[in-house]
Design a protein around this motif. Structure first.
Motif, PDB file in Angstrom:
ATOM      1  N   ILE A 215       0.838  -1.190   0.000  1.00 10.25           N
ATOM      2  CA  ILE A 215       0.000   0.000   0.000  1.00 10.25           C
ATOM      3  C   ILE A 215       0.877   1.245   0.000  1.00 10.25           C
ATOM      4  O   ILE A 215       1.915   1.284   0.660  1.00 10.25           O
ATOM      5  N   ASP A 216       0.462   2.220  -0.775  1.00  7.43           N
ATOM      6  CA  ASP A 216       1.118   3.525  -0.799  1.00  7.43           C
ATOM      7  C   ASP A 216       0.239   4.459   0.026  1.00  7.43           C
ATOM      8  O   ASP A 216      -0.879   4.789  -0.366  1.00  7.43           O
ATOM      9  N   LEU A 217       0.739   4.882   1.177  1.00  2.00           N
ATOM     10  CA  LEU A 217      -0.056   5.678   2.107  1.00  2.00           C
ATOM     11  C   LEU A 217      -0.277   7.112   1.636  1.00  2.00           C
ATOM     12  O   LEU A 217      -1.187   7.783   2.120  1.00  2.00           O
ATOM     13  N   GLU A 218       0.544   7.589   0.700  1.00  2.00           N
ATOM     14  CA  GLU A 218       0.358   8.944   0.181  1.00  2.00           C
ATOM     15  C   GLU A 218      -0.691   8.947  -0.931  1.00  2.00           C
ATOM     16  O   GLU A 218      -1.632   9.734  -0.906  1.00  2.00           O
ATOM     17  N   LYS A 219      -0.528   8.058  -1.895  1.00  2.00           N
ATOM     18  CA  LYS A 219      -1.454   7.994  -3.034  1.00  2.00           C
ATOM     19  C   LYS A 219      -2.706   7.186  -2.708  1.00  2.00           C
ATOM     20  O   LYS A 219      -3.674   7.231  -3.448  1.00  2.00           O
ATOM     21  N   LEU A 220      -2.672   6.442  -1.607  1.00  2.00           N
ATOM     22  CA  LEU A 220      -3.748   5.540  -1.201  1.00  2.00           C
ATOM     23  C   LEU A 220      -4.103   4.559  -2.314  1.00  2.00           C
ATOM     24  O   LEU A 220      -5.252   4.402  -2.714  1.00  2.00           O
ATOM     25  N   THR A 221      -3.075   3.906  -2.802  1.00  2.00           N
ATOM     26  CA  THR A 221      -3.229   2.833  -3.784  1.00  2.00           C
ATOM     27  C   THR A 221      -2.550   1.597  -3.232  1.00  2.00           C
ATOM     28  O   THR A 221      -1.752   1.689  -2.299  1.00  2.00           O
ATOM     29  N   GLY A 222      -2.863   0.458  -3.796  1.00  3.08           N
ATOM     30  CA  GLY A 222      -2.218  -0.763  -3.340  1.00  3.08           C
ATOM     31  C   GLY A 222      -2.845  -1.977  -3.965  1.00  3.08           C
ATOM     32  O   GLY A 222      -3.724  -1.881  -4.829  1.00  3.08           O
TER      33      GLY A 222
ATOM     34  N   GLU B 282      -9.771  -7.066  -7.616  1.00  2.00           N
ATOM     35  CA  GLU B 282      -9.681  -7.212  -9.067  1.00  2.00           C
ATOM     36  C   GLU B 282     -10.831  -8.059  -9.623  1.00  2.00           C
ATOM     37  O   GLU B 282     -11.303  -7.808 -10.730  1.00  2.00           O
ATOM     38  N   TYR B 283     -11.287  -9.052  -8.866  1.00  2.37           N
ATOM     39  CA  TYR B 283     -12.330  -9.953  -9.353  1.00  2.37           C
ATOM     40  C   TYR B 283     -13.746  -9.470  -9.043  1.00  2.37           C
ATOM     41  O   TYR B 283     -14.645  -9.607  -9.859  1.00  2.37           O
ATOM     42  N   VAL B 284     -13.961  -8.923  -7.849  1.00  4.66           N
ATOM     43  CA  VAL B 284     -15.308  -8.561  -7.400  1.00  4.66           C
ATOM     44  C   VAL B 284     -15.529  -7.049  -7.394  1.00  4.66           C
ATOM     45  O   VAL B 284     -16.654  -6.581  -7.537  1.00  4.66           O
ATOM     46  N   GLY B 285     -14.465  -6.284  -7.202  1.00  6.65           N
ATOM     47  CA  GLY B 285     -14.604  -4.836  -7.169  1.00  6.65           C
ATOM     48  C   GLY B 285     -14.783  -4.268  -5.778  1.00  6.65           C
ATOM     49  O   GLY B 285     -15.175  -3.113  -5.613  1.00  6.65           O
ATOM     50  N   LEU B 286     -14.487  -5.079  -4.763  1.00  9.99           N
ATOM     51  CA  LEU B 286     -14.575  -4.628  -3.372  1.00  9.99           C
ATOM     52  C   LEU B 286     -13.248  -4.837  -2.668  1.00  9.99           C
ATOM     53  O   LEU B 286     -12.568  -5.833  -2.915  1.00  9.99           O
ATOM     54  N   PRO B 287     -12.891  -3.923  -1.768  1.00  6.32           N
ATOM     55  CA  PRO B 287     -11.700  -4.169  -0.954  1.00  6.32           C
ATOM     56  C   PRO B 287     -11.917  -5.410  -0.085  1.00  6.32           C
ATOM     57  O   PRO B 287     -12.989  -5.602   0.478  1.00  6.32           O
TER      58      PRO B 287
ATOM     59  N   PHE C 101      -9.880   2.247  -4.739  1.00 10.43           N
ATOM     60  CA  PHE C 101     -10.563   1.009  -4.370  1.00 10.43           C
ATOM     61  C   PHE C 101     -12.082   1.097  -4.565  1.00 10.43           C
ATOM     62  O   PHE C 101     -12.842   0.327  -3.969  1.00 10.43           O
ATOM     63  N   ILE C 102     -12.494   2.034  -5.380  1.00  9.62           N
ATOM     64  CA  ILE C 102     -13.912   2.149  -5.758  1.00  9.62           C
ATOM     65  C   ILE C 102     -13.997   1.869  -7.235  1.00  9.62           C
ATOM     66  O   ILE C 102     -13.535   2.662  -8.053  1.00  9.62           O
ATOM     67  N   MET C 103     -14.560   0.728  -7.581  1.00  9.63           N
ATOM     68  CA  MET C 103     -14.698   0.348  -8.968  1.00  9.63           C
ATOM     69  C   MET C 103     -16.019   0.878  -9.497  1.00  9.63           C
ATOM     70  O   MET C 103     -17.060   0.680  -8.890  1.00  9.63           O
ATOM     71  N   THR C 104     -15.970   1.585 -10.627  1.00 12.88           N
ATOM     72  CA  THR C 104     -17.195   2.111 -11.214  1.00 12.88           C
ATOM     73  C   THR C 104     -17.866   1.028 -12.030  1.00 12.88           C
ATOM     74  O   THR C 104     -17.246   0.068 -12.454  1.00 12.88           O
TER      75      THR C 104
END
Length: 162
Positions: free
Chosen positions: A118-125, A133-138, A158-161
């Motif tokens: 996880i990147d705590l600045e960009k909030l990606t991971g 990747e499969y369901v769209g939920l953390p 972490f919000i999949m449209t």
């Protein structure tokens, strides 16, 4: 209330339920049925209002945010993941700047563990279980990491449209 106000209020109540030409006998017989219909409509509206917004405890900021973002079905799936968070511990394995590599593993004897970054600045991971990747939920592992670092809102990554 003035007599005009009373008349307008009464007309407004019965408007749509009974025609204005209804006789007194018909009125009395239809009055109870009308009240039951009004009661049922109000009950349906109360039910919809109560269930439109998801019920979340006051200390669950992450779930409060999720309730605003996800549909009811997806929210309940996320809530199931959130309920599992207490079963895990996080172990920080590597840190470079804002990037953390962690292992999330179960308290129990089950050998359940996943590697996360996880990147705590960009909030990606990402997580090794690939639920996002499969369901769209953390997944519960990412939610555990969010909890560890006091991330109180679902990061946009972490919000999949739809």
């Amino acid at each position: 209330m003035s007599s005009t106000g009373q008349s307008e209020s009464t007309n407004n109540f019965f408007n749509g339920w009974l025609p204005i030409t209804t006789g007194l006998y018909s009125f009395v017989t239809k009055y109870e049925a009308t009240l039951i219909e009004v009661y049922e409509q109000e009950s349906a509206e109360d039910f919809a209002l109560e269930h439109k917004y998801r019920q979340v405890g006051p200390h669950q900021a992450l779930l409060k945010d999720a309730a605003k973002i996800y549909t009811k079905t997806m929210f309940h799936k996320l809530q199931d993941q959130f309920d599992q968070v207490v079963r895990f511990i996080t172990i920080e394995r590597y840190a470079e700047g804002n990037v953390r590599q962690l292992t999330v593993k179960a308290h129990s004897a089950r050998a359940e563990s996943f590697e996360l970054q996880i990147d705590l600045e960009k909030l990606t991971g990402n997580c090794g279980c690939k639920l996002f990747e499969y369901v769209g939920l953390p997944c519960c592992y990412l939610l555990k990491v969010f909890s560890k670092y006091d991330i109180l809102k679902i990061p946009k990554a972490f919000i999949m449209t739809r």
